[in-house]
Design a protein around this motif. Structure first.
Motif, PDB file in Angstrom:
ATOM      1  N   LYS A  75       0.835  -1.195   0.000  1.00 36.91           N
ATOM      2  CA  LYS A  75       0.000   0.000   0.000  1.00 36.91           C
ATOM      3  C   LYS A  75       0.871   1.246   0.000  1.00 36.91           C
ATOM      4  O   LYS A  75       2.043   1.204   0.370  1.00 36.91           O
ATOM      5  CB  LYS A  75      -0.917   0.027   1.236  1.00 36.91           C
ATOM      6  CG  LYS A  75      -1.978  -1.063   1.243  1.00 36.91           C
ATOM      7  CD  LYS A  75      -2.819  -1.020   2.510  1.00 36.91           C
ATOM      8  CE  LYS A  75      -3.861  -2.139   2.498  1.00 36.91           C
ATOM      9  NZ  LYS A  75      -4.637  -2.189   3.758  1.00 36.91           N
ATOM     10  N   VAL A  76       0.264   2.358  -0.399  1.00 39.05           N
ATOM     11  CA  VAL A  76       0.922   3.654  -0.292  1.00 39.05           C
ATOM     12  C   VAL A  76       0.004   4.579   0.491  1.00 39.05           C
ATOM     13  O   VAL A  76      -1.203   4.611   0.270  1.00 39.05           O
ATOM     14  CB  VAL A  76       1.253   4.252  -1.680  1.00 39.05           C
ATOM     15  CG1 VAL A  76       0.020   4.403  -2.557  1.00 39.05           C
ATOM     16  CG2 VAL A  76       1.954   5.603  -1.525  1.00 39.05           C
ATOM     17  N   ILE A  77       0.590   5.291   1.452  1.00 41.34           N
ATOM     18  CA  ILE A  77      -0.124   6.368   2.138  1.00 41.34           C
ATOM     19  C   ILE A  77       0.320   7.674   1.491  1.00 41.34           C
ATOM     20  O   ILE A  77       1.500   8.021   1.532  1.00 41.34           O
ATOM     21  CB  ILE A  77       0.184   6.406   3.644  1.00 41.34           C
ATOM     22  CG1 ILE A  77      -0.264   5.113   4.325  1.00 41.34           C
ATOM     23  CG2 ILE A  77      -0.499   7.610   4.287  1.00 41.34           C
ATOM     24  CD1 ILE A  77       0.133   5.048   5.804  1.00 41.34           C
ATOM     25  N   LEU A  78      -0.614   8.370   0.869  1.00 43.01           N
ATOM     26  CA  LEU A  78      -0.330   9.686   0.316  1.00 43.01           C
ATOM     27  C   LEU A  78      -0.717  10.704   1.382  1.00 43.01           C
ATOM     28  O   LEU A  78      -1.901  10.920   1.651  1.00 43.01           O
ATOM     29  CB  LEU A  78      -1.117   9.907  -0.981  1.00 43.01           C
ATOM     30  CG  LEU A  78      -0.833   8.898  -2.091  1.00 43.01           C
ATOM     31  CD1 LEU A  78      -1.623   9.239  -3.346  1.00 43.01           C
ATOM     32  CD2 LEU A  78       0.656   8.817  -2.414  1.00 43.01           C
ATOM     33  N   LEU A  79       0.298  11.275   2.016  1.00 40.32           N
ATOM     34  CA  LEU A  79       0.079  12.163   3.156  1.00 40.32           C
ATOM     35  C   LEU A  79       0.090  13.622   2.707  1.00 40.32           C
ATOM     36  O   LEU A  79       1.065  14.094   2.119  1.00 40.32           O
ATOM     37  CB  LEU A  79       1.163  11.933   4.217  1.00 40.32           C
ATOM     38  CG  LEU A  79       0.920  12.585   5.573  1.00 40.32           C
ATOM     39  CD1 LEU A  79      -0.280  11.952   6.269  1.00 40.32           C
ATOM     40  CD2 LEU A  79       2.153  12.469   6.462  1.00 40.32           C
ATOM     41  N   PHE A  80      -1.007  14.322   2.997  1.00 39.83           N
ATOM     42  CA  PHE A  80      -1.158  15.726   2.637  1.00 39.83           C
ATOM     43  C   PHE A  80      -1.714  16.494   3.824  1.00 39.83           C
ATOM     44  O   PHE A  80      -2.116  15.901   4.835  1.00 39.83           O
ATOM     45  CB  PHE A  80      -2.085  15.872   1.419  1.00 39.83           C
ATOM     46  CG  PHE A  80      -1.409  15.616   0.105  1.00 39.83           C
ATOM     47  CD1 PHE A  80      -1.048  16.658  -0.734  1.00 39.83           C
ATOM     48  CD2 PHE A  80      -1.112  14.319  -0.291  1.00 39.83           C
ATOM     49  CE1 PHE A  80      -0.407  16.419  -1.941  1.00 39.83           C
ATOM     50  CE2 PHE A  80      -0.463  14.072  -1.495  1.00 39.83           C
ATOM     51  CZ  PHE A  80      -0.113  15.126  -2.316  1.00 39.83           C
ATOM     52  N   THR A  81      -1.722  17.799   3.700  1.00 40.60           N
ATOM     53  CA  THR A  81      -2.344  18.665   4.698  1.00 40.60           C
ATOM     54  C   THR A  81      -3.233  19.671   3.966  1.00 40.60           C
ATOM     55  O   THR A  81      -3.026  19.954   2.778  1.00 40.60           O
ATOM     56  CB  THR A  81      -1.298  19.445   5.514  1.00 40.60           C
ATOM     57  OG1 THR A  81      -0.400  20.111   4.608  1.00 40.60           O
ATOM     58  CG2 THR A  81      -0.509  18.540   6.427  1.00 40.60           C
ATOM     59  N   ILE A  82      -4.205  20.215   4.692  1.00 35.92           N
ATOM     60  CA  ILE A  82      -5.039  21.274   4.128  1.00 35.92           C
ATOM     61  C   ILE A  82      -4.328  22.612   4.267  1.00 35.92           C
ATOM     62  O   ILE A  82      -4.356  23.458   3.377  1.00 35.92           O
ATOM     63  CB  ILE A  82      -6.414  21.318   4.830  1.00 35.92           C
ATOM     64  CG1 ILE A  82      -7.101  19.940   4.737  1.00 35.92           C
ATOM     65  CG2 ILE A  82      -7.301  22.394   4.197  1.00 35.92           C
ATOM     66  CD1 ILE A  82      -7.331  19.440   3.331  1.00 35.92           C
TER      67      ILE A  82
END
Length: 281
Positions: A75-82
């Motif tokens: 799996k890949v976690i695509l980590l972003f913020t607002i």
């Protein structure tokens, strides 16, 4: 014969995680001859000789991806913020295209939800959920939804990717207890300084690993796919069938995607990002 997972490679220096311990490792000549290259993420078989793991063979790989260079990714976690840093939808959509192409299961995680405007966070989360993605909001600082995130990756080898400054290194530190370098946010620009320079696996438990990767400031999809392939990796497009099989959904007659867009069934922002990606080919 012991079994382990390659967790680090720096040049010819290898580290293997086996039975909750970390050992230096080296491959037998027959292994190099057979496989040419050993990747972080490889599951290896071998023997301990003076606390050094002698690699006798490599388990058949599920996959190999080159950016980051790693094998057996589940799996890949695509980590972003607002906010801090500000959300970039085009950067997320490019990453989604890339990992859709690679056939890796995707989790979209939004960090720093404790400071994100609630309405904006909900709007963006719902957009990507409507496209069929697994989306979760988390806070590394306040440990919000950590158990939920862990349940999603239990037993997996997970790649963690996303822009600088969103908290990738901080997340790994909280999940694993490993004290790794964390980039500082510029107070003036609120942009992160990338600190991770190489691919390494960190063990969450004996069967769950997470990899930090150099931050993605630009994704060149031209290196992995053709222009006409991009349409296949916008999930919401799959619900429609155009009059012509080679339709790029730009100016063609009989385009169901354009019709769906005019009816409000497809996000205008996602569609504009699709056009931006096409323009880069």
């Amino acid at each position: 014969m012991k079994i382990g997972t390659i967790i680090s490679r720096e040049g010819q220096k290898l580290l293997v995680f086996s039975n909750n311990k970390i050992f230096r490792a080296f491959p037998r000549g027959k292994v190099i001859k057979k496989y040419q290259k050993i990747y972080v993420g490889d599951i290896v078989f071998g023997k301990l000789e003076n606390d050094i793991f002698a690699i006798e063979d490599i388990k058949e790989r599920k996959n190999v991806i080159l950016r980051p260079p790693i094998a057996n990714v589940s799996k890949v976690i695509l980590l972003f913020t607002i906010v801090e840093p500000e959300f970039s939808s085009i950067q997320l959509d490019k990453l989604l295209c890339a990992y859709e192409f690679l056939g890796i299961d995707i989790i979209i995680a939004f960090n720093k939800i404790e400071i994100a405007p609630k309405e904006e966070l909900l709007k963006i989360e719902n957009l990507y959920k409507s496209c069929g993605y697994d989306v979760i909001g988390i806070s590394v600082k306040q440990r919000i939804n950590f158990d939920k995130l862990l349940s999603k990756i239990k037993g997996d080898l997970v790649v963690l990717a996303g822009p600088s400054g969103v908290g990738k290194s901080s997340l790994i530190k909280e999940l694993t207890g490993m004290d790794i370098r964390i980039g500082e946010l510029s107070i003036k620009t609120k942009r992160g300084t990338q600190t991770t320079t190489e691919v390494k696996l960190y063990s969450i438990d004996n069967e769950t690993f997470i990899a930090d990767t150099p931050g993605f400031s630009k994704i060149d999809l031209k290196l992995i796919m053709k222009k006409e392939d991009v349409r296949n990796y916008f999930r919401e497009f799959r619900n429609y069938k155009c009059s012509f099989s080679n339709c790029l959904h730009v100016k063609e007659e009989g385009c169901d995607i354009k019709l769906a867009l005019s009816n409000g069934e497809i996000s205008k922002e996602r569609y504009q990002n699709y056009l931006k990606i096409l323009s880069e080919f």
